[in-house]
Design an enzyme around this catalytic site. Structure first.
Site, PDB file in Angstrom:
ATOM      1  N   GLY A 280      -1.521  -5.686  -2.640  1.00 48.08           N
ATOM      2  CA  GLY A 280      -2.959  -5.786  -2.396  1.00 48.08           C
ATOM      3  C   GLY A 280      -3.384  -4.868  -1.271  1.00 48.08           C
ATOM      4  N   ARG A 281      -4.452  -5.243  -0.593  1.00 50.79           N
ATOM      5  CA  ARG A 281      -5.003  -4.397   0.464  1.00 50.79           C
ATOM      6  C   ARG A 281      -4.335  -4.616   1.818  1.00 50.79           C
ATOM      7  NH1 ARG A 281     -10.066  -2.369  -0.905  1.00 50.79           N
ATOM      8  NH2 ARG A 281      -9.634  -0.992   0.833  1.00 50.79           N
TER       9      ARG A 281
ATOM     10  N   GLU B 113      -2.037  -2.064   3.740  1.00 53.17           N
ATOM     11  CA  GLU B 113      -2.675  -0.879   4.326  1.00 53.17           C
ATOM     12  C   GLU B 113      -2.786  -0.997   5.838  1.00 53.17           C
ATOM     13  OE1 GLU B 113      -6.532  -0.515   2.567  1.00 53.17           O
ATOM     14  OE2 GLU B 113      -5.743   0.133   0.637  1.00 53.17           O
TER      15      GLU B 113
ATOM     16  N   CYS C  83       4.089  -4.217  -5.804  1.00 52.05           N
ATOM     17  CA  CYS C  83       2.858  -3.437  -5.800  1.00 52.05           C
ATOM     18  C   CYS C  83       2.729  -2.609  -4.517  1.00 52.05           C
ATOM     19  CB  CYS C  83       1.684  -4.384  -6.014  1.00 52.05           C
ATOM     20  SG  CYS C  83       0.155  -3.582  -6.535  1.00 52.05           S
ATOM     21  N   HIS C  84       1.631  -2.768  -3.792  1.00 50.12           N
ATOM     22  CA  HIS C  84       1.386  -2.027  -2.556  1.00 50.12           C
ATOM     23  C   HIS C  84       2.175  -2.568  -1.368  1.00 50.12           C
ATOM     24  CE1 HIS C  84      -1.898  -0.412  -4.948  1.00 50.12           C
ATOM     25  NE2 HIS C  84      -2.037   0.541  -4.035  1.00 50.12           N
TER      26      HIS C  84
ATOM     27  N   TYR D 124       3.356  -0.070  -7.419  1.00 51.45           N
ATOM     28  CA  TYR D 124       2.200   0.331  -8.213  1.00 51.45           C
ATOM     29  C   TYR D 124       2.230   1.854  -8.310  1.00 51.45           C
ATOM     30  CZ  TYR D 124      -2.349   0.354 -10.303  1.00 51.45           C
ATOM     31  OH  TYR D 124      -3.374   0.542 -11.191  1.00 51.45           O
TER      32      TYR D 124
END
Length: 185
Positions: A87-88, A91, A117-118, A137
Site C-alpha cells: 500500500g502507501r 513510501e 506488493c509495495h 507489485y
C-alpha cells in the site's frame, strides 16, 4: 506457534494488512502490529486497492485498523518473523531509520520475512535485497533492480521464497504467500 511482528502505517493496503493479520492469528500465531509514531490502541487508516481494468489499480478509503503494540518497545529478538504489508505506507515508513534498522536486524538473524506488493520498498531502503530473487507489485520492478535484487515476474496470485524471504506481488497471492511464510516459521 510463532510470534510475528507486522510493521504497518496509515494507508497501508487494507487486504494486505487485515487478511494476513487475522489469518496468522487464526492459525495460532501471535501478531504484533506496530507503527512508528503511534501506540497500542491507536488506529491507522487503510486503503483498498483494486484491479478494475484500468492501467493501474484504483484506490479507495478502507477501514480503521487498531494497532496492538508499541513500535518503540519492539526489537527483532522478541519475534520469530516479520511481515510487511504494501500500500502507501511503505513510501514514508522507509524514510524512518528505526524501521530500516529493525528490518536489517531480522535479516541479520536469518529470521523469516514476508513482504507483499509495495512492502518491498521497505526492503530496498533497508539494503537487504541484493542478489535475492523476489517479486513485488510490477511497478516496483525498477526499484528492486536498482537495489540489486533479481525481480521475478509472477502472476498476481503467486509468491516466491528465496531463503528466509517470501515475496508476493499483491493481495491475490495471500494463500501462496501465507503458506510459504508459515512453512518458514
Amino acid at each position: 506457534m510463532a510470534n510475528i511482528l507486522m510493521i504497518t502505517g496509515d494507508f497501508v493496503e487494507d487486504y494486505e494488512n487485515m487478511v494476513p493479520f487475522q489469518a496468522l492469528i487464526a492459525m495460532g500465531h501471535e501478531v504484533h502490529a506496530v507503527c512508528p509514531g503511534k501506540n497500542a490502541g491507536d488506529f491507522i487508516s487503510t486503503s483498498i486497492h483494486d484491479f478494475e481494468g484500468d492501467q493501474t489499480y484504483t484506490e479507495k478509503r478502507g477501514h480503521n485498523f487498531q494497532l496492538n503494540a508499541d513500535f518503540n518497545t519492539v526489537n527483532a529478538d522478541q519475534f520469530d518473523g516479520l511481515y510487511l504489508p504494501g500500500g502507501r505506507s511503505p513510501e514514508y515508513l522507509r524514510l524512518d531509520q528505526r524501521v530500516t534498522a529493525l528490518i536489517r536486524d531480522f535479516f541479520a538473524a536469518n529470521k523469516p520475512v514476508a513482504s507483499i506488493c509495495h512492502g518491498i520498498q521497505l526492503l530496498t531502503a533497508s539494503h537487504v535485497v541484493e542478489g535475492r530473487k523476489l517479486t513485488a507489485y510490477p511497478a516496483c520492478k525498477p526499484e528492486v533492480e536498482m537495489a540489486g535484487g533479481i525481480y521475478v515476474d509472477v502472476p498476481l496470485d503467486q509468491a516466491i521464497t528465496d531463503g528466509q524471504l517470501v515475496t508476493a506481488p499483491a493481495w491475490p497471492a495471500h494463500p501462496a504467500m501465507l503458506s510459504q511464510f508459515t512453512r518458514l516459521l
